[in-house]
Write an enzyme that holds these catalytic residues in place. Structure first.
Site, PDB file in Angstrom:
ATOM      1  N   HIS A  16      -3.712  40.686  -0.205  1.00  0.00           N
ATOM      2  CA  HIS A  16      -2.720  40.823   0.852  1.00  0.00           C
ATOM      3  C   HIS A  16      -2.989  39.936   2.060  1.00  0.00           C
ATOM      4  CE1 HIS A  16       0.477  44.028   2.095  1.00  0.00           C
ATOM      5  NE2 HIS A  16       0.917  42.795   2.249  1.00  0.00           N
ATOM      6  N   ASP A  37       2.843  49.759   1.760  1.00  0.00           N
ATOM      7  CA  ASP A  37       1.412  49.696   1.467  1.00  0.00           C
ATOM      8  C   ASP A  37       0.787  51.083   1.570  1.00  0.00           C
ATOM      9  OD1 ASP A  37      -1.289  48.825   1.229  1.00  0.00           O
ATOM     10  OD2 ASP A  37      -0.831  46.983   2.317  1.00  0.00           O
ATOM     11  N   HIS A  44      -2.267  51.212   2.495  1.00  0.00           N
ATOM     12  CA  HIS A  44      -3.264  50.960   3.530  1.00  0.00           C
ATOM     13  C   HIS A  44      -2.616  50.379   4.783  1.00  0.00           C
ATOM     14  CE1 HIS A  44      -5.134  50.544  -0.503  1.00  0.00           C
ATOM     15  NE2 HIS A  44      -6.094  51.273   0.045  1.00  0.00           N
ATOM     16  N   ASP A  66      -3.956  47.863   6.708  1.00  0.00           N
ATOM     17  CA  ASP A  66      -4.201  46.420   6.814  1.00  0.00           C
ATOM     18  C   ASP A  66      -4.247  45.942   8.257  1.00  0.00           C
ATOM     19  OD1 ASP A  66      -4.234  46.474   4.087  1.00  0.00           O
ATOM     20  OD2 ASP A  66      -2.411  45.306   3.795  1.00  0.00           O
ATOM     21  N   HIS A  78      -8.235  41.034   3.350  1.00  0.00           N
ATOM     22  CA  HIS A  78      -6.979  41.641   2.884  1.00  0.00           C
ATOM     23  C   HIS A  78      -6.676  42.948   3.608  1.00  0.00           C
ATOM     24  CE1 HIS A  78      -8.448  44.508  -0.611  1.00  0.00           C
ATOM     25  NE2 HIS A  78      -9.237  44.573   0.436  1.00  0.00           N
ATOM     26  N   ASP A 110       2.989  45.616  -1.329  1.00  0.00           N
ATOM     27  CA  ASP A 110       1.708  45.788  -2.010  1.00  0.00           C
ATOM     28  C   ASP A 110       1.935  46.800  -3.126  1.00  0.00           C
ATOM     29  OD1 ASP A 110      -0.903  46.639  -2.760  1.00  0.00           O
ATOM     30  OD2 ASP A 110      -1.691  46.068  -0.803  1.00  0.00           O
ATOM     31  N   ASP A 154       0.025  48.647  -4.586  1.00  0.00           N
ATOM     32  CA  ASP A 154      -0.697  49.919  -4.476  1.00  0.00           C
ATOM     33  C   ASP A 154       0.079  50.944  -3.654  1.00  0.00           C
ATOM     34  OD1 ASP A 154      -1.277  49.634  -1.686  1.00  0.00           O
ATOM     35  OD2 ASP A 154      -3.227  48.747  -2.076  1.00  0.00           O
ATOM     36  N   GLU A 204      -1.383  42.057  -4.710  1.00  0.00           N
ATOM     37  CA  GLU A 204      -2.427  42.966  -5.183  1.00  0.00           C
ATOM     38  C   GLU A 204      -2.239  43.437  -6.628  1.00  0.00           C
ATOM     39  OE1 GLU A 204      -5.239  43.538  -3.668  1.00  0.00           O
ATOM     40  OE2 GLU A 204      -4.863  42.972  -1.569  1.00  0.00           O
TER      41      GLU A 204
END
Length: 303
Positions: free
Chosen positions: A105, A126, A128, A130, A143, A229, A231, A275
């Site tokens: 990312h 996402d 996360h 980030d 990332h 992303d 994930d 990702e």
């Protein structure tokens, strides 16, 4: 959509602590990306890959940065970001939509760096945040710093290649968040970034959340960048990702979100898929899902 799509691959895993996402662009292409896009009536052109240094030939930069922290492979990340920004800008000059395939990312720094908007909305799907900086990161992996870089946080404020002056916190939304480091939690609590956790999606539903997020990020801006992303989805749906976190969105929720991106955004500036890790995938199903979601964001529908 009346513009062609210009695919740009970025086989980059220097920003992560697990190998494999560098093969993401190949896996997504193999998953039928061009066929999906052209089946939706959109011309798809593939510009190949940005050149990326091989990690085996580099020495991870674990030294001191401006604010006393660390960021691995930062010089290499700068090089790739600048190369990608040039490719994105070239696609935009040709009135094409850049569709950027990661890679980790951190490539978002280069994607946004190549956009020419005076003010840009950023919709970040996402698990996360980030938004670590070199001073707050527990790992040193870039990332996990991409959004902080675009906003010019911490030492990124002194790195013109990383920060994006067109991006303001009030026009950024993170959707599907469920895994934060302590420094990220503190930053988001004090920032103007709009944050929608998985609890918000559970309570309100994905269409309500994404619709509101789109309204926030597109208010008064000249363009919209959507960063997806994989994930963001639950690992049961997308097992082949760099940093999986249980409790993500379902297959249909993800498609509904991408359909809203197409319906509510007048014109995308860029779209990126990041990702995807085929080493961890099952029969390329995550890469194939990435192709489907890209098509939905570009206007593909059941009927």
């Amino acid at each position: 959509m009346d513009r062609p799509v210009h695919v740009i691959g970025v086989p980059m895993d220097l920003g992560a602590d697990r190998r494999g996402v560098d093969m993401g662009p190949s896996a997504i292409r193999y998953g039928g990306l061009a066929d999906r896009i052209e089946a939706a009536g959109i011309t798809c052109r593939d510009g190949g890959n940005v050149r990326v240094p091989r990690p085996e030939q580099q020495t991870a930069d674990l030294g001191e940065t401006v604010d006393g922290g660390r960021a691995k492979f930062l010089p290499e990340t700068k090089l790739v970001s600048e190369r990608l920004a040039d490719r994105v800008a070239s696609a935009r000059r040709k009135h094409a939509l850049p569709l950027v395939l990661g890679g980790d990312h951190s490539i978002a720094i280069g994607t946004v760096g190549g956009l020419d908007a005076d003010s840009l909305g950023v919709l970040w799907f996402d698990a996360h945040g980030d938004c670590n900086t070199p001073a707050t990161t527990p790992s040193g992996n870039v990332h996990g710093m991409g959004l902080a870089a675009l906003l010019g946080e911490g030492s990124f404020a002194d790195l013109p290649w990383a920060r994006a002056p067109a991006v303001s916190a009030e026009n950024v939304a993170v959707v599907g968040l469920r895994d934060l480091d302590p420094g990220e939690r503190d930053f988001l609590a004090d920032s103007d970034v709009s944050v929608y956790t998985m609890s918000d999606i559970d309570t309100r539903g994905v269409t309500s959340v994404v619709s509101e997020a789109l309204s926030v990020v597109t208010d008064g801006v000249d363009g919209l960048h959507v960063s997806l992303d994989l994930d963001w989805l639950d690992p049961d749906e997308a097992p082949g990702v760099g940093t999986p976190v249980r409790g993500g969105v379902t297959y249909r929720e993800a498609h509904a979100a991408m359909e809203l991106v197409h319906e509510q955004s007048q014109e995308l500036s860029a779209l990126e898929l990041v990702e995807v890790n085929p080493i961890l995938d099952e029969h390329n199903r995550t890469a194939e899902l990435a192709c489907e979601l890209a098509a939905s964001a570009l206007g593909d529908r059941i009927l």
